[in-house]
Each structure stands twice: as C-alpha cells, then as structure tokens.
Design an enzyme around this catalytic site. Structure first.
Site: not given
Length: 347
Positions: A48-50, A91, A198, A239, A249-250
């Site tokens: 995970r993470g762009a 995603r 996270q 992201d 973003n998150k």
C-alpha cells in the site's frame, strides 16, 4: 540496528512483497508470479502507499504477459492492455497506479517493432526503471523538505507515507530519515490513523527501527498536542493531487489540516510528480474508495460495535488547497497559486 524492512523486491523472476497486513507483529515476505496475485496484494493492502502500488502494478503487467505465447505484436499489445485494465481495478484512488500502467502500455506500443521475447524483456526493464526512479524521487523530496525543517522540531504525520509506502525513504518521512543522517533530533508524532492503523503499525514501526524519535497518538489527540505547542509542522503524503492543489490522502488528513490551520501550523504535502493529476480539475472529481465495514467494527477479530451496525468507511478524504501551505515534490517546493505553479512542474 534492526533488520531493514524492504517493501518491494524483484527476485528470481517474481515480485517479492513485504506483507504489511501482519506488521508489526510478524515480518513476512510473499512472492507473486501472476498478475492476479499482484492485484490481490494491492486490493487487500499487502502492499500500500501510492508509489509502492504503482511500482507493484508495473511488475504485475510483466507478470501478466510473460507466459503469453508467440503472437503478432498487435495481439501481444492487446494482451498488455487487458492486463493493465485488470490491474487498474485493484484500487481507484491512487493515481500512481494508473500512471504506471499507462507508462507500461506506452512502452509496449512504442516497441511494437521488437519480437515478442524482446517486448517482454523491455516491459521488465521499464518496471525496474520505475522502481529505481521512485527511490531517487523520494530522496529528492526529502532534501527539499529538509529546507523547511530544523533540528529539534516537533512534526506530526498521518498514516504511512514512509519507506513502507514507497521503495526507500518514503515521501513524508524522507526528511525524517535525512535529518537522522545529519544528526538532527526531530520529535515525530504519528497519528495511529483509524481504521487500519497505518500510523501506529507502520510509521511508528519503521521510524523506531531507524532510531528516529517517534510518539504514537490516537487521531483524536492531534488537537491536544497542537494546542500544547508540541507541533511545529505537519507533513503528510498523498494519493492524488488535483490540478487546483486539492489533495486526496488517507481518511483523517482533512481533519488534521483543519486543526493545523486553526493553530497556524504549516501543513506540508509530500507529492512525487506522478501523484499530481493535472487531468483532474479539483478534489471533487477524485474517486474515493470505500472499504469493507469489518475494518471499522471488527478490526482485530472481535466486534467493537453491533454486527448489524451501518458503517461508512471511505479510505480517503480530500484536503482543500486552501489548507495546504506547500506541496513538496522531487522538482522543488510548490506554493499557491497551485493551479498555476503545479503546471510549471511539467513544462
């Protein structure tokens, strides 16, 4: 120092990923040899993470076509397109995913004159190049960000835009690693970042293993530590950045930005240029992924709310450009007016 955690590796013709769903309790590496395996790893957030998603997807394209039998270039490129379209469904929010897939598809089209075997080799070379580029991009972001920091600062971050979300250094954490190399003592506060945590399971883990001073707080403590004067700056990853400077973003990032604005604390966004989407005018057009209810009410195998509870679980939110002090890219620091200055990065 603890063993380095490497989120993405290419070994023995396979993509090797650190399974981030079991951190910090276990360190498990898993090999993937099919596009289907890579799709699943992205979707369930083993990776995970762009930036890391983009790199993994690039390798996934190669894995998806490496067993394709000899055919015409036209048929092979059609297969590449099919694999790219499939991986794009894993995603929806991280623009790096689509950027990497478009790049892989373009490479296939540009090299249609090659044999099928050579085309496959060229796709693998491109995936490896995307992988290498990400590491250098992160370091450059860190160097630019470090000009905004000083020894002894208190810095708040949200979610994990760290080395585990990229290939090395991270984006938001890059200046933290470089500050450590300089002998600076930054005091990092990491929001746990509900519902997937996270910030506590990943950011705190990687910074602690690197010997960086990090304190975990719950999301609803951010206002308290800001009010106490413990935070001199906020830095987060992203992201996707829209053309006007709105930032996806998150989930929870929007709230942090509002608090930072209230307390007059600089709010920085670390954004590799592949994360900047000039085709998306504003944050309103960014698709927001919604995830399963179990992440909210059954995170650790026990229900924290009635099973029948209605749950709304967006994975991301959008921070308006008005709340952003600066966007830090590998090409430099961008300030308002974002619509105008983001375009300059690509000229």
């Amino acid at each position: 120092m603890a063993e380095q955690l490497i989120p993405i590796q290419w070994k023995d013709d396979a993509l090797v990923l650190l399974d981030q769903t079991v951190l910090p309790n276990e360190v498990v590496y898993e090999s993937f040899k099919t596009a289907e395996g890579v799709w699943d790893a992205i979707q369930v957030m083993k990776v995970r993470g762009a930036p890391a998603i983009g790199v993994s997807a690039a390798y996934g394209v190669y894995l998806g076509v490496k067993e394709v039998a000899e055919s015409s270039a036209e048929e092979f490129i059609a297969e590449v397109k099919k694999v790219c379209a499939y991986l794009a469904t894993s995603r929806p929010t991280a623009v790096n995913l689509f950027w990497a897939l478009e790049r892989m598809e373009s490479v296939a089209k540009e090299n249609a004159h090659l044999s099928i075997a050579q085309l496959k080799d060229r796709l693998l070379e491109e995936a490896k190049e995307i992988h290498r580029e990400d590491e250098e991009i992160n370091r450059q972001i860190g160097e630019h960000a470090l000009t905004l920091f000083h020894d002894g600062m208190g810095v708040l971050t949200h979610c994990n835009a760290g080395a585990l979300a990229t290939t090395k250094y991270g984006t938001a954490t890059a200046p933290m690693y470089l500050a450590k190399e300089k002998g600076w003592d930054l005091k990092i506060y990491s929001d746990e970042t509900r519902p997937r945590l996270q910030g506590s399971t990943l950011t705190a883990l990687e910074l602690q293993r690197a010997g960086i001073d990090v304190t975990v707080i719950t999301d609803n403590m951010a206002a308290m530590v800001m009010s106490q004067g413990k935070i001199d700056a906020v830095i987060v990853g992203c992201d996707r950045v829209a053309a006007n400077g709105d930032v996806a973003n998150k989930i929870g990032t929007l709230g942090v930005s509002i608090l930072a604005k209230y307390y007059n604390i600089p709010f920085y966004v670390a954004a590799p240029t592949p994360t900047i989407d000039l085709k998306t005018p504003t944050g309103k057009e960014i698709p927001i992924e919604e995830r399963d209810a179990s992440e909210v009410i059954n995170r650790f195998g026990q229900y924290s709310a009635p099973k029948e509870s209605k749950v709304y679980n967006p994975a991301f939110d959008v921070t308006p450009y008005e709340n952003v002090t600066a966007i830090i890219t590998e090409k430099g620091i961008v300030r308002a007016p974002f619509m105008e200055n983001l375009k300059k990065l690509f000229q």
